[in-house]
Design an enzyme around this catalytic site. Structure first.
Site, short mmCIF file in Angstrom:
data_model
loop_
_atom_site.label_atom_id
_atom_site.label_comp_id
_atom_site.label_asym_id
_atom_site.label_seq_id
_atom_site.Cartn_x
_atom_site.Cartn_y
_atom_site.Cartn_z
N HIS A 63 0.85 -1.18 0.00
CA HIS A 63 0.00 0.00 0.00
C HIS A 63 0.89 1.24 0.00
CE1 HIS A 63 -4.00 -1.66 1.81
NE2 HIS A 63 -3.38 -2.61 1.15
N GLU A 133 3.49 -0.03 3.97
CA GLU A 133 2.98 1.26 3.51
C GLU A 133 4.19 2.06 3.01
OE1 GLU A 133 -0.07 2.43 3.30
OE2 GLU A 133 -1.34 1.28 4.70
#
Length: 206
Positions: A63, A133
């Protein structure tokens, strides 16, 4: 209203789907809309079917953004031991090479999630998994094209570690000499601690 359209794919997985309206929304006008039912979307079904067809030991769900490794659970609870220690220690080894932070989503970003991919992979499939992330706050969800190569290179060494630990990854954990100063011809004792930091048993004696 047209302000938000579509399903939040990372709220559409089957584990703990729709557990509450805080970690996901039943409202199709919200950015965290979870869909009409778990795996209602072709994208999540494709990921589910792909993982079910394989024999994965560990999985990464990439992500953006935040430069962190997020591990289960999305509701802020923690995996039982020894898995919690595995999650924390393995991610920290990976983070030594890219300076990512490590924790649950609640610890890292301050809100809960349900129906997310990493919870389904671990909670339903028993696969050690993280959400890396990638990218800084200033780079946001869509970093400049000129940053993409560097962002990818920052993941290479950590991803190699993650690949190695899918098997039995034998390393020298620590060692100790009976004394440090040695003269030529002198004998010293060496104590070595060997660790399997992998997620699979070793099938051979060392």
């Amino acid at each position: 209203s047209g302000t938000e359209q579509g399903v939040d794919i990372n709220r559409n997985y089957g584990f703990n789907w729709g557990a509450n309206d805080t970690g996901s929304s039943p409202d199709p006008c919200y950015a965290t809309f979870r869909g009409e039912e778990a795996f209602s979307e072709p994208e999540t079904r494709a990921v589910r079917d792909f993982i079910n067809e394989k024999n994965f030991v560990n999985v990464l769900h990439y992500h953006s953004y935040g430069n962190m490794y997020i591990h289960p659970y999305g509701d802020s609870s923690l995996p039982d031991e020894p898995d919690l220690t595995i999650y924390r220690e393995l991610a920290q080894i990976m983070a030594n090479h890219n300076n990512f932070n490590v924790g649950t989503g609640f610890e890292m970003v301050g809100y809960t999630v349900n129906g997310d991919a990493v919870d389904w992979t671990y909670g339903d499939q028993s696969i050690i998994s993280y959400v890396p992330e990638v990218g800084s706050t200033s780079q946001g969800f869509w970093p400049p094209e000129s940053d993409v190569l560097e962002l990818c290179l920052d993941q290479v060494h950590s991803n190699k570690i993650f690949a190695f630990v899918a098997g039995s990854d034998i390393i020298i954990h620590s060692y100790e000499l009976s004394h440090e100063d040695m003269v030529p011809g002198e004998t010293v004792e060496l104590d070595v601690v060997i660790q399997n930091r992998g997620l699979s048993d070793s099938d051979a004696y060392i």
